[in-house]
Design a protein around this motif. Structure first.
Motif, short mmCIF file in Angstrom:
data_model
loop_
_atom_site.label_atom_id
_atom_site.label_comp_id
_atom_site.label_asym_id
_atom_site.label_seq_id
_atom_site.Cartn_x
_atom_site.Cartn_y
_atom_site.Cartn_z
N ILE A 73 -17.75 -2.84 -24.24
CA ILE A 73 -16.37 -3.27 -24.03
C ILE A 73 -16.00 -3.11 -22.55
N ALA A 74 -16.43 -2.02 -21.94
CA ALA A 74 -16.13 -1.77 -20.53
C ALA A 74 -16.78 -2.83 -19.63
N ARG A 75 -18.03 -3.19 -19.90
CA ARG A 75 -18.68 -4.24 -19.10
C ARG A 75 -17.97 -5.58 -19.27
N ARG A 76 -17.57 -5.88 -20.50
CA ARG A 76 -16.83 -7.12 -20.78
C ARG A 76 -15.51 -7.11 -20.03
N ALA A 77 -14.82 -5.97 -20.00
CA ALA A 77 -13.54 -5.87 -19.30
C ALA A 77 -13.73 -6.11 -17.80
#
Length: 191
Positions: A20-24
């Protein structure tokens, strides 16, 4: 035995905080470009921080375009609503405006590198997400809002709900909860 396309989809599985952090972070680059950040800076930052491979096919087409279309840029700015949900999912903020209000994009610079006092690798390493039941509850809530606005459209009823806000948020939370295991561009917002 009869099978359908859905039989080939992986089961729903809430995504890990680091994913999720990489996507954000990748989405922040896309949103920034849509909001007018210099193309060369976004392009370089995504490359230098090893976020290039996190871009979805549609995002890659947008970021790689020498002259993005007006529609691509408008779509990129609407992704700010999805980014707000991702940050909320990661417990980076309690800020998730009312369903009738667009998010304040200035909050992104307070929370995300390269503006915030944290590197992308630190942002990813320190990521944690809300509990599964909270995320699934948000998905249910957004699906309900999405149905309300679609029902209003179908029956020509007035509503103060904004389909664009709801659809972007619904898309993001469905991706977070791993709805049908679909990649970002293929996530559906069934109602």
């Amino acid at each position: 035995m009869i099978t359908s396309e859905l039989d080939n989809c992986p089961p729903d599985e809430v995504r890990e905080a680091s994913e999720i952090a990489r996507r954000a972070l990748a989405l922040f680059g896309v949103v920034g470009l849509g909001l007018g950040a210099p193309h060369s800076e976004i392009y370089s930052w995504l490359r230098e921080e090893n976020l290039w491979d996190e871009l979805s096919p549609s995002e890659l087409a947008y970021v790689s375009a020498k002259e993005p279309t007006r529609k691509q840029s408008i779509d990129a700015t609407w992704k700010s609503e999805a980014l707000a949900v991702l940050l909320w999912s990661l417990e980076k903020t309690e800020y998730l405006p009312a369903i009738t209000e667009q998010c304040d994009t200035s909050i992104f610079q307070e929370l995300l590198p390269p503006y915030a006092n944290i590197s992308p690798s630190e942002f990813i390493a320190s990521a944690k997400r809300r509990p599964d039941d909270v995320l699934i509850g948000m998905a249910d809530e957004l699906m309900d809002y999405h149905w309300q606005v679609r029902d209003a459209q179908i029956h020509s009823k007035p509503t103060d709900l904004d389909i664009e806000i709801i659809q972007e948020r619904h898309h993001a939370i469905n991706w977070v909860i791993g709805y049908d295991g679909a990649p970002w561009d293929d996530v559906t917002t069934d109602t």
